[in-house]
Scaffold this active site. Structure first.
Site, PDB file in Angstrom:
ATOM      1  CB  ALA A  11      -1.360   0.055   1.537  1.00 59.54           C
ATOM      2  N   GLY A  12       2.020   1.278  -1.337  1.00 59.02           N
ATOM      3  CA  GLY A  12       2.799   2.198  -0.668  1.00 59.02           C
ATOM      4  C   GLY A  12       2.215   2.901  -1.739  1.00 59.02           C
ATOM      5  N   GLY A  15       1.339   0.913  -5.317  1.00 56.02           N
ATOM      6  CA  GLY A  15       0.541  -0.119  -4.971  1.00 56.02           C
ATOM      7  C   GLY A  15      -0.929   1.218  -4.464  1.00 56.02           C
ATOM      8  NE  ARG A  89      14.979  -2.246 -12.707  1.00 54.77           N
ATOM      9  CZ  ARG A  89      15.118  -0.960 -13.581  1.00 54.77           C
ATOM     10  NH1 ARG A  89      16.157  -0.640 -14.247  1.00 54.77           N
ATOM     11  NH2 ARG A  89      14.135  -0.284 -14.350  1.00 54.77           N
ATOM     12  CB  VAL A 119       4.392  -3.445  -9.705  1.00 54.27           C
ATOM     13  CG1 VAL A 119       4.937  -1.743  -9.867  1.00 54.27           C
ATOM     14  CG2 VAL A 119       2.866  -3.931 -10.593  1.00 54.27           C
ATOM     15  CB  THR A 120       8.371  -6.182  -6.371  1.00 54.76           C
ATOM     16  OG1 THR A 120       6.795  -6.193  -5.939  1.00 54.76           O
ATOM     17  CG2 THR A 120       9.236  -6.453  -5.543  1.00 54.76           C
ATOM     18  CG  ASN A 121      11.581  -3.344 -10.560  1.00 53.24           C
ATOM     19  OD1 ASN A 121      11.986  -3.461 -11.211  1.00 53.24           O
ATOM     20  ND2 ASN A 121      11.327  -1.316 -10.214  1.00 53.24           N
ATOM     21  CG  ASP A 149       9.534   0.592 -19.820  1.00 50.04           C
ATOM     22  OD1 ASP A 149      10.439   0.621 -19.201  1.00 50.04           O
ATOM     23  OD2 ASP A 149      10.046  -1.104 -19.800  1.00 50.04           O
ATOM     24  NE  ARG A 152       8.472   5.508 -17.154  1.00 50.93           N
ATOM     25  CZ  ARG A 152       9.244   5.231 -15.767  1.00 50.93           C
ATOM     26  NH1 ARG A 152       9.831   4.125 -16.003  1.00 50.93           N
ATOM     27  NH2 ARG A 152       8.752   5.331 -14.584  1.00 50.93           N
ATOM     28  CG  HIS A 176      10.783  -3.121 -15.784  1.00 43.76           C
ATOM     29  ND1 HIS A 176      11.183  -1.740 -17.177  1.00 43.76           N
ATOM     30  CD2 HIS A 176      10.418  -2.164 -15.424  1.00 43.76           C
ATOM     31  CE1 HIS A 176      10.337  -0.785 -16.122  1.00 43.76           C
ATOM     32  NE2 HIS A 176       9.438  -1.291 -14.832  1.00 43.76           N
TER      33      HIS A 176
HETATM   34  N1  APR Z   1       3.949  -7.800   2.523  1.00 46.52           N
HETATM   35  C1  APR Z   1       3.110  -6.632   1.915  1.00 46.52           C
HETATM   36  N2  APR Z   1       3.543  -5.609   1.856  1.00 46.52           N
HETATM   37  C2  APR Z   1       5.012  -5.008   2.407  1.00 46.52           C
HETATM   38  C3  APR Z   1       5.604  -6.131   2.511  1.00 46.52           C
HETATM   39  C4  APR Z   1       5.141  -7.617   2.741  1.00 46.52           C
HETATM   40  N3  APR Z   1       6.124  -8.602   2.851  1.00 46.52           N
HETATM   41  N4  APR Z   1       7.227  -6.044   2.716  1.00 46.52           N
HETATM   42  C5  APR Z   1       6.801  -4.395   2.589  1.00 46.52           C
HETATM   43  N5  APR Z   1       5.209  -3.560   1.658  1.00 46.52           N
HETATM   44  C6  APR Z   1       5.439  -2.633   1.817  1.00 46.52           C
HETATM   45  C7  APR Z   1       5.238  -2.086   2.395  1.00 46.52           C
HETATM   46  O1  APR Z   1       5.130  -1.787   3.981  1.00 46.52           O
HETATM   47  C8  APR Z   1       5.203  -0.453   1.812  1.00 46.52           C
HETATM   48  O2  APR Z   1       4.041   0.046   1.967  1.00 46.52           O
HETATM   49  O3  APR Z   1       4.915  -2.686   0.152  1.00 46.52           O
HETATM   50  C9  APR Z   1       4.669  -1.607   0.360  1.00 46.52           C
HETATM   51  C10 APR Z   1       6.188  -0.524  -0.613  1.00 46.52           C
HETATM   52  O4  APR Z   1       5.615   0.926  -0.826  1.00 46.52           O
HETATM   53  P1  APR Z   1       6.711   2.195  -1.795  1.00 46.52           P
HETATM   54  O5  APR Z   1       7.876   2.223  -0.514  1.00 46.52           O
HETATM   55  O6  APR Z   1       6.566   3.234  -1.404  1.00 46.52           O
HETATM   56  O7  APR Z   1       7.329   1.663  -2.712  1.00 46.52           O
HETATM   57  P2  APR Z   1       6.958   2.142  -3.773  1.00 46.52           P
HETATM   58  O8  APR Z   1       7.228   3.462  -4.371  1.00 46.52           O
HETATM   59  O9  APR Z   1       4.969   1.715  -3.808  1.00 46.52           O
HETATM   60  O10 APR Z   1       7.384   0.967  -5.049  1.00 46.52           O
HETATM   61  C11 APR Z   1       6.819  -0.219  -4.442  1.00 46.52           C
HETATM   62  O11 APR Z   1       7.178  -1.273  -7.126  1.00 46.52           O
HETATM   63  O12 APR Z   1       7.872   0.390  -9.372  1.00 46.52           O
HETATM   64  C12 APR Z   1       8.516  -0.814  -8.067  1.00 46.52           C
HETATM   65  O13 APR Z   1      11.176  -0.352  -8.026  1.00 46.52           O
HETATM   66  C13 APR Z   1       9.440  -0.425  -7.156  1.00 46.52           C
HETATM   67  O14 APR Z   1       9.683  -2.758  -6.401  1.00 46.52           O
HETATM   68  C14 APR Z   1       9.634  -1.310  -5.803  1.00 46.52           C
HETATM   69  C15 APR Z   1       7.409  -1.260  -5.725  1.00 46.52           C
END
Ligand code: APR
Length: 309
Positions: A11-12, A15, A89, A119-121, A149, A152, A176
């Site tokens: 939920a960052g 998300g 990365r 989506v995670t990198n 990409d 963009r 990516h």
């Molecule tokens: N389970 C659930 N949520 C988690 C876990 C987990 N095990 N570990 C971390 N998180 C949550 C964090 O608490 C945070 O709210 O994932 C969220 C990540 O959010 P941000 O730090 O804001 O990162 P964000 O910019 O959203 O990017 C997330 O997407 O584009 C890619 O490279 C980027 O890998 C990164 C991902």
């Protein structure tokens, strides 16, 4: 017809913004999950309070409990650490693959037939990890790459030419990462190849900017990475699947021999529908494009070597 259910894990920045795009498009009801208590609940409630003003009926539920994700049609995984300035990365592989493993295990326990959008990198490696840990067939696992990409690149072409972004189409394949392969020969403005509209040097500059677009934003933000375009792009993939649109969206998909590439996920133009990746379109690449694609394959192989599976 029952509403569809879309879970967003993490939920960052990416998300939460994804949850909002998905809800605004009324793709279904949204469950937002995070490991941190309170954050998904607070953000979900905030979005529910935006719903009457914007006028969408999708509900958004924040939770820390995977039971609430049961029966999800599509799960978008954004959990992990974002890339920090100067961070490669590759540095992220160890941490983020551990997160992917724990998340995916929980997800498939409650939604054994779901479709995973990662989506995670580092993206191509995380999709592979998600596939391995999920036990799902490869067509039900994919990652966000060319949708972002390519968007963009569309933006950069439109800026350069002063034309509507709506008329610009692009194709970006490969990993990516910096080794992605923007394809000017497959990029057009209302059907006109950009090679007829822009000089070679301008096209080269646009391709270069596209490859480094993520880093360009990290350099500005300093403490985080891009999220508006990534979240919008992944919601486009989700929409094509949920509504069975069969859009052709370059995505990180399982390569099973195409261009001689096997047993890895890499960006290729894919037909996305209710069964996930329903087809992969093979492009006729030039010798130079093939060379670039091979370099991308090689780079992903190196990263996969860091993965503990
Ligand atoms: N389970 C659930 N949520 C988690 C876990 C987990 N095990 N570990 C971390 N998180 C949550 C964090 O608490 C945070 O709210 O994932 C969220 C990540 O959010 P941000 O730090 O804001 O990162 P964000 O910019 O959203 O990017 C997330 O997407 O584009 C890619 O490279 C980027 O890998 C990164 C991902």
């Amino acid at each position: 017809m029952a509403r569809k259910k879309i879970t967003v894990v993490g939920a960052g920045h990416v998300g939460a913004t994804t949850a909002l795009w998905v809800a605004r498009k009324e793709l279904g009801d949204v469950v937002l999950v995070d490991i941190v208590e309170g954050v998904p609940q607070g953000k979900a409630l905030d979005m529910m309070e935006a719903a009457p003003v914007e006028g969408f009926d999708s509900t958004i539920t924040g939770t820390n409990d995977y039971k609430d994700t049961a029966g999800s049609d599509v799960v978008i995984i954004t959990a992990g650490l974002p890339r920090k300035p100067g961070m490669d990365r590759a540095d992220l592989i160890k941490t983020n693959s551990g997160i992917i493993k724990s998340v995916v295990k929980e997800i498939v326990k409650y939604s054994p037939n779901t479709i995973l959008l990662i989506v995670t990198n580092p993206l191509d490696v995380m999709v592979y990890a998600a596939w391995k840990h999920s036990g799902l067939p490869p067509e039900r696992v994919m990652g966000l790459s060319g949708a972002l990409d390519g968007a963009r690149m569309r933006a950069f072409i439109a800026m350069e030419l002063g034309v509507s972004v709506k008329d610009v189409r692009t194709m970006v394949i490969g990993g990516h990462a910096d080794t992605m392969v923007p394809l000017p020969d497959f990029s057009t403005v209302s059907g006109v190849p950009i090679t007829q509209l822009l000089s070679k040097s301008k096209i080269k500059a646009i391709a270069h900017r596209t490859k480094h677009a993520g880093a360009e934003i990290v350099a500005f933000l300093k403490t985080g990475s891009a999220y508006y375009a990534p979240s919008r792009a992944v919601s486009e993939m989700a929409e094509s699947i949920i509504r069975d649109q069969k859009r052709v969206i370059p995505s990180a998909v399982y390569a099973d021999g195409i261009y001689g590439v096997k047993n890895m996920f890499i960006g290729l133009p894919a037909v996305l529908g209710s069964n996930g990746v329903e087809d992969i379109i093979k492009l006729k690449l030039s010798a130079d494009e093939k060379k670039e694609f091979k370099a991308s394959v090689k780079a992903i192989k190196v990263l996969l070597g860091h993965l503990d599976i």
